[in-house]
Scaffold this motif. Structure first.
Motif, PDB file in Angstrom:
ATOM      1  N   TYR A 152     -33.294 -37.488  37.926  1.00 13.56           N
ATOM      2  CA  TYR A 152     -34.348 -36.786  38.671  1.00 13.56           C
ATOM      3  C   TYR A 152     -33.844 -35.404  39.107  1.00 13.56           C
ATOM      4  N   LEU A 209     -35.907 -40.788  32.389  1.00  9.38           N
ATOM      5  CA  LEU A 209     -36.808 -41.112  33.493  1.00  9.38           C
ATOM      6  C   LEU A 209     -38.002 -41.913  32.986  1.00  9.38           C
ATOM      7  N   ALA A 221     -40.378 -40.386  40.559  1.00  6.18           N
ATOM      8  CA  ALA A 221     -40.085 -40.033  39.170  1.00  6.18           C
ATOM      9  C   ALA A 221     -41.368 -39.937  38.351  1.00  6.18           C
TER      10      ALA A 221
END
Length: 321
Positions: free
Chosen positions: A239, A284, A309
């Motif tokens: 992230y 992600l 996310a």
């Protein structure tokens, strides 16, 4: 008895801490050796193990988190019976219990005074020194908390927990340089802790908004990359890496090839940043997809992390497949 009771409850999700608290009466009633009423009886009990006392301590903390003061008091009483009133760890747990059950600020002030009296008699009492610093922070007395942690670190400069707490205090005040310095001290003591690398990256990313953006963003990229190198599925690392690479790609420094002040870490080329951004995006998306599908080995993430996310990818018009 849950094996998670052998892990510090501060690292447990709220649902697990609540489950422990709900199981507390049964655990306390049925635990072997739990009925000892004196230090001598407890010490001679053949059924006692180190794990038992770890369970009591962690159960105490989980019960305090969920407001089960009665079960917490029972755990504390058994620890006192076993280790005595003058055990430093037990003294800190007793203080924590008083903090959690304090009715108002006046009661907290009394607890603080008790900590100070203990430290006057025994300054090296580290558990109490830490409780005092934590209580000062909780009461909003930030400057005093910083001073308390600084004094603690003068006595024990290798205390990573105290450095991390000091870094958070500085960060909360917007003192980025001091926060970064303190967090780097944590990293010196725990060089392979991926969460510490990522946390330092987050601090550098925030500090870049105020000054010296190219150098700090470049260092942040390094820290996030190291965190995911140490832990391949660490969501916060990916992230932070995506946020940092996006910022460097969208707002490239005037001289992208110039090295940083230390002449050690050049600002990465746009092609490198693009590859890192794509890797972070793919990972992600994989974490979100596999977590949402309920796959067994992908359930250690908090709902807040997954939601953040997902929001980040959707804000970039990225479809999660």
């Amino acid at each position: 008895m849950s094996s998670s009771l052998l892990h510090p409850p501060s690292h447990l999700p709220p649902t697990t801490a609540l489950l422990h608290s709900q199981q507390a009466p049964s655990i306390l009633e049925n635990s072997a050796g739990a009925v000892s009423t004196s230090i001598l009886q407890s010490a001679l009990s053949a059924s006692e193990t180190q794990e038992l006392w770890t369970v009591y301590e962690n159960l105490l903390l989980s019960c305090l988190r969920t407001g089960d003061d009665e079960s917490a008091h029972q755990c504390l009483s058994r620890l006192v019976n076993r280790f005595g009133d003058d055990n430093e760890r037990v003294m800190a747990l007793r203080g924590l219990f008083k903090e959690a059950t304090a009715a108002d600020n006046a009661a907290l002030e009394l607890v603080l005074q008790e900590y100070e009296q203990i430290l006057q008699a025994n300054p090296p009492n580290m558990p109490i020194a830490k409780r005092r610093a934590a209580l000062l922070r909780a009461m909003g007395r930030t400057t005093e908390a910083v001073n308390a942690l600084s004094s603690l670190l003068d006595m024990s400069p290798t205390d990573a927990e105290a450095w991390a707490e000091l870094a958070d205090l500085y960060l909360a005040q917007g003192l980025y340089a001091q926060a970064i310095f303190a967090q780097e001290e944590v990293l010196v003591l725990q060089p392979n802790a991926w969460n510490i690398h990522a946390r330092l990256g987050e601090m550098l990313l925030m500090a870049a908004r105020t000054s010296d953006a190219p150098r700090r963003l470049t260092e942040a990229v390094k820290r996030f990359c190291r965190s995911i190198e140490l832990c391949d599925n660490y969501l916060r690392g990916y992230y932070g890496l995506k946020l940092t690479t996006q910022q460097l790609l969208n707002e490239p420094p005037a001289r992208a090839v110039k090295q940083t002040e230390s002449e050690e870490w050049p600002v990465p080329a746009s092609s490198t940043l693009q590859k890192l951004d794509e890797m972070a995006t793919e990972k992600l998306a994989e974490i979100i997809r596999r977590n949402s599908a309920g796959e067994r080995d992908w359930q250690g993430y908090s709902k807040v992390e997954i939601a953040a996310a997902r929001e980040l990818l959707e804000s970039r018009s990225i479809t999660i497949r």
